[in-house]
Design an enzyme around this catalytic site. Structure first.
Site, PDB file in Angstrom:
ATOM      1  N   LYS A 131      49.546  34.348  48.800  1.00 33.63           N
ATOM      2  CA  LYS A 131      49.512  33.134  48.009  1.00 33.63           C
ATOM      3  C   LYS A 131      50.819  33.001  47.238  1.00 33.63           C
ATOM      4  O   LYS A 131      51.434  34.027  47.001  1.00 33.63           O
ATOM      5  CB  LYS A 131      48.315  33.141  47.063  1.00 33.63           C
ATOM      6  CG  LYS A 131      48.503  34.014  45.797  1.00 33.63           C
ATOM      7  CD  LYS A 131      47.361  33.822  44.856  1.00 33.63           C
ATOM      8  CE  LYS A 131      47.789  33.246  43.544  1.00 33.63           C
ATOM      9  NZ  LYS A 131      48.423  34.126  42.593  1.00 33.63           N
ATOM     10  N   HIS A 161      43.197  38.276  47.303  1.00 32.51           N
ATOM     11  CA  HIS A 161      42.571  39.580  47.060  1.00 32.51           C
ATOM     12  C   HIS A 161      41.263  39.459  46.269  1.00 32.51           C
ATOM     13  O   HIS A 161      40.482  40.393  46.234  1.00 32.51           O
ATOM     14  CB  HIS A 161      43.550  40.560  46.408  1.00 32.51           C
ATOM     15  CG  HIS A 161      43.842  40.312  44.963  1.00 32.51           C
ATOM     16  ND1 HIS A 161      44.651  39.289  44.527  1.00 32.51           N
ATOM     17  CD2 HIS A 161      43.434  40.956  43.848  1.00 32.51           C
ATOM     18  CE1 HIS A 161      44.722  39.334  43.214  1.00 32.51           C
ATOM     19  NE2 HIS A 161      43.997  40.334  42.769  1.00 32.51           N
ATOM     20  N   GLU A 199      43.164  37.389  30.870  1.00 35.90           N
ATOM     21  CA  GLU A 199      43.937  38.645  30.975  1.00 35.90           C
ATOM     22  C   GLU A 199      44.688  38.936  29.686  1.00 35.90           C
ATOM     23  O   GLU A 199      45.075  38.018  28.971  1.00 35.90           O
ATOM     24  CB  GLU A 199      44.968  38.523  32.104  1.00 35.90           C
ATOM     25  CG  GLU A 199      44.361  38.302  33.462  1.00 35.90           C
ATOM     26  CD  GLU A 199      45.449  38.199  34.521  1.00 35.90           C
ATOM     27  OE1 GLU A 199      45.667  39.185  35.224  1.00 35.90           O
ATOM     28  OE2 GLU A 199      46.076  37.130  34.642  1.00 35.90           O
ATOM     29  N   ASP A 218      48.107  29.364  39.614  1.00 40.90           N
ATOM     30  CA  ASP A 218      48.161  30.824  39.831  1.00 40.90           C
ATOM     31  C   ASP A 218      46.760  31.412  40.032  1.00 40.90           C
ATOM     32  O   ASP A 218      46.574  32.297  40.865  1.00 40.90           O
ATOM     33  CB  ASP A 218      48.840  31.489  38.626  1.00 40.90           C
ATOM     34  CG  ASP A 218      49.018  32.995  38.805  1.00 40.90           C
ATOM     35  OD1 ASP A 218      49.449  33.409  39.905  1.00 40.90           O
ATOM     36  OD2 ASP A 218      48.719  33.760  37.870  1.00 40.90           O
ATOM     37  N   HIS A 223      42.291  31.979  43.540  1.00 45.91           N
ATOM     38  CA  HIS A 223      41.256  33.005  43.368  1.00 45.91           C
ATOM     39  C   HIS A 223      39.904  32.474  42.899  1.00 45.91           C
ATOM     40  O   HIS A 223      38.870  32.788  43.471  1.00 45.91           O
ATOM     41  CB  HIS A 223      41.721  34.046  42.353  1.00 45.91           C
ATOM     42  CG  HIS A 223      43.027  34.704  42.701  1.00 45.91           C
ATOM     43  ND1 HIS A 223      43.338  35.093  43.974  1.00 45.91           N
ATOM     44  CD2 HIS A 223      44.086  35.048  41.930  1.00 45.91           C
ATOM     45  CE1 HIS A 223      44.535  35.663  43.973  1.00 45.91           C
ATOM     46  NE2 HIS A 223      45.011  35.639  42.753  1.00 45.91           N
ATOM     47  N   LYS A 322      46.401  33.952  30.044  1.00 47.01           N
ATOM     48  CA  LYS A 322      47.176  35.183  29.830  1.00 47.01           C
ATOM     49  C   LYS A 322      47.350  35.446  28.331  1.00 47.01           C
ATOM     50  O   LYS A 322      47.206  34.545  27.511  1.00 47.01           O
ATOM     51  CB  LYS A 322      48.550  35.029  30.471  1.00 47.01           C
ATOM     52  CG  LYS A 322      48.479  34.818  31.989  1.00 47.01           C
ATOM     53  CD  LYS A 322      49.390  35.769  32.710  1.00 47.01           C
ATOM     54  CE  LYS A 322      49.341  35.591  34.205  1.00 47.01           C
ATOM     55  NZ  LYS A 322      48.706  36.690  34.909  1.00 47.01           N
TER      56      LYS A 322
HETATM   57  C1  BG6 Z   1      47.587  37.383  40.891  1.00 53.01           C
HETATM   58  C2  BG6 Z   1      48.220  36.462  39.891  1.00 53.01           C
HETATM   59  O1  BG6 Z   1      47.377  36.713  42.103  1.00 53.01           O
HETATM   60  O2  BG6 Z   1      46.349  37.858  40.370  1.00 53.01           O
HETATM   61  C3  BG6 Z   1      48.464  37.199  38.581  1.00 53.01           C
HETATM   62  O3  BG6 Z   1      49.459  35.961  40.401  1.00 53.01           O
HETATM   63  C4  BG6 Z   1      47.177  37.806  38.081  1.00 53.01           C
HETATM   64  O4  BG6 Z   1      49.028  36.331  37.607  1.00 53.01           O
HETATM   65  C5  BG6 Z   1      46.474  38.615  39.173  1.00 53.01           C
HETATM   66  O5  BG6 Z   1      47.491  38.646  36.975  1.00 53.01           O
HETATM   67  C6  BG6 Z   1      45.078  39.014  38.715  1.00 53.01           C
HETATM   68  O6  BG6 Z   1      44.465  39.846  39.645  1.00 53.01           O
HETATM   69  P1  BG6 Z   1      44.187  41.384  39.344  1.00 53.01           P
HETATM   70  O7  BG6 Z   1      43.297  41.814  40.470  1.00 53.01           O
HETATM   71  O8  BG6 Z   1      45.521  42.048  39.359  1.00 53.01           O
HETATM   72  O9  BG6 Z   1      43.534  41.450  38.006  1.00 53.01           O
END
Ligand code: BG6
Length: 454
Positions: A131, A161, A199, A218, A223, A322
């Site tokens: 992505k 993911h 996050e 993002d 996701h 964030k």
């Molecule tokens: C990524 C984003 O795809 O996923 C990030 O670009 C994000 O900004 C991250 O922090 C979150 O996924 P994980 O599994 O690392 O918490």
């Protein structure tokens, strides 16, 4: 012993390869001792095979998978993958099961796809893209059309993911293997759903990418919409790629911004200077590489509706941000209250709440019981189970599908386009300044006047 899969990593010298892909590969090899992989790294840097070996060792060590390095045959070739001649040299003579992993920025991946021809590609080759997949619906469609000229759809793996996260996969068991939940999983019994992934992390030096993307693109565009699709899909007859991906795509096709009103159904904000866990963070706009004129949000929230017979009217609120304190990462399913509580039973009888926490994985059900002190007064009780971390990192789960040539946990082309279609009206409304950009202090829980989502 299984035949080796050849994993060609475009961008092997980059951050994505060493931070995510290679540690996931190490973990996968540790958990599956019969799996054999040959890694061919490619990049524009003048690295040697020994340089790449060092990176693979360090990445495997990061996921406690040092022992597995012996089972990987590693080589490195310097190449500019946007040049047909370099690609031809890189791919010549490769046979068996081959996956080309584009661990490069989207513009480079698109240029490489333009430079590739079907003749250069080994039979059955898998093309793996990260992505963001395009930067809007039209761009995603054009990239899909280009990929379709190279290989059949089943050989294209668009990585998300979150589809490999154990909590997302837990939704399947919880929903489809329990008579207790399965009949209740619709607007008849469910009031609202929140999918939240906040996050503590700030920008982490990613301004080059993030300042153009922002939290909506993002996290929500990719996701969180995938999680929504798994949560809301009709029950597929099997979990093979055709049934599973058709079910999730159908949800995405039916998803719209709530009330067709992107202005009223979305919010955005960005962080100002503060501290997260005692570590100072500058204001987002003062982070190196950020252009304040872009008005990029670091916290986004939008409410969607899945317009079908199962879900019409139920708000699905997706949010991610964030630099937040005590960040919520969970799927919250709020059930409706019962229609009638017998007179004589006092206290509130709010609907039950089912929560799936995303890391640490946990599931909990909050519901009403008779109180311990006075059995005629209702009290809230919570049943919960800690699920422990999944055996594999989310990335390793997705990678395992790729190495098995099984695209179930990869995003299908039409779904990638739908995800852009779903957020477009919000992006337009924000670009026209119809939704003000709020502020929150880094290390806080978000703008004070935003309703708490928990
Ligand atoms: C990524 C984003 O795809 O996923 C990030 O670009 C994000 O900004 C991250 O922090 C979150 O996924 P994980 O599994 O690392 O918490």
């Amino acid at each position: 012993m299984d035949a080796a899969t050849t994993l060609v990593i475009f961008g092997a010298t980059g951050d994505l390869a060493s931070r995510l892909l290679l540690p996931a590969l190490g973990q996968l090899l540790t958990s599956e001792p019969d799996r054999r992989v040959r890694v061919i790294g490619a990049g524009t840097e003048a690295w040697s095979t020994a340089d790449l070996q060092k990176v693979v060792h360090a990445s495997f060590a990061a996921s406690d998978a040092d022992a597995s390095t012996d089972r990987v045959d590693i080589s490195y070739q310097q190449a500019d993958i946007t040049k047909a001649s370099d690609l031809e040299a890189l791919l010549r003579g490769l046979d068996g099961q081959v996956a080309l992993y584009f661990a490069v920025p989207p513009a480079v991946a698109a240029a490489a796809c333009d430079a590739l021809t079907p003749e250069m590609l080994p039979d059955g080759v898998m093309l793996v893209l990260e992505k963001p997949f395009g930067t809007n619906e039209e761009g995603a469609r054009a990239l899909n059309a280009r990929l379709a000229e190279l290989v059949p759809e089943k050989q294209v793996f668009r990585v998300d993911h979150f589809l490999g996260k154990s909590t997302t996969l837990n939704l399947l068991g919880a929903r489809f293997a329990n008579r207790l939940l399965e009949p209740l999983w619709s607007a008849e019994s469910i009031e609202s759903i929140d999918i939240v992934y906040d996050e503590k992390l700030g920008l982490e030096g990613r301004a080059g990418y993030y300042d153009r993307a922002g939290a909506l693109v993002d996290m929500i565009q990719s996701h969180l919409l995938q999680v929504l699709a798994v949560l809301a899909m009709e029950q597929p007859a099997t979990l093979d790629e055709a049934d599973f991906r058709e079910a999730t795509s159908a949800v995405l096709r039916a998803t719209r911004i709530m009330d067709d009103d992107p202005t009223a159904s979305s919010r955005r904000a960005r962080y100002t200077a503060g501290a997260v866990d005692g570590v100072d963070k500058p204001s987002y706009v003062d982070e190196p590489g950020v252009d304040p004129k872009r008005d990029t949000e670091t916290l986004a929230e939008a409410t969607f509706e899945v317009r079908n017979a199962r879900w019409a009217g139920v708000p699905f609120t997706l949010r991610s941000g964030k630099a937040l304190s005590d960040p919520a990462r969970e799927i919250v399913v709020r059930f409706k209250a019962v229609r009638h509580v017998p007179a004589g039973l006092t206290g509130t009888a709010e609907g039950a709440i089912l929560r799936f926490s995303l890391g640490p994985d946990r599931i909990s059900l909050e519901f009403n019981l008779n109180g311990a002190d006075d059995p005629f007064v209702l009290e809230r009780a919570t049943l919960s189970a800690d699920l422990g971390p999944g055996e594999l990192l989310a990335y390793a789960e997705v990678l395992s599908g790729i190495l098995d040539a099984d695209p179930t946990l990869s995003v299908r082309g039409d779904a990638a386009e739908q995800c852009w279609r779903i957020v477009q009206s919000v992006l337009d409304s924000w670009a026209h300044g119809e939704v003000p950009i709020d502020e929150y202090q880094a290390g806080s829980g978000g703008p004070e006047h935003w309703p708490r989502i928990r």
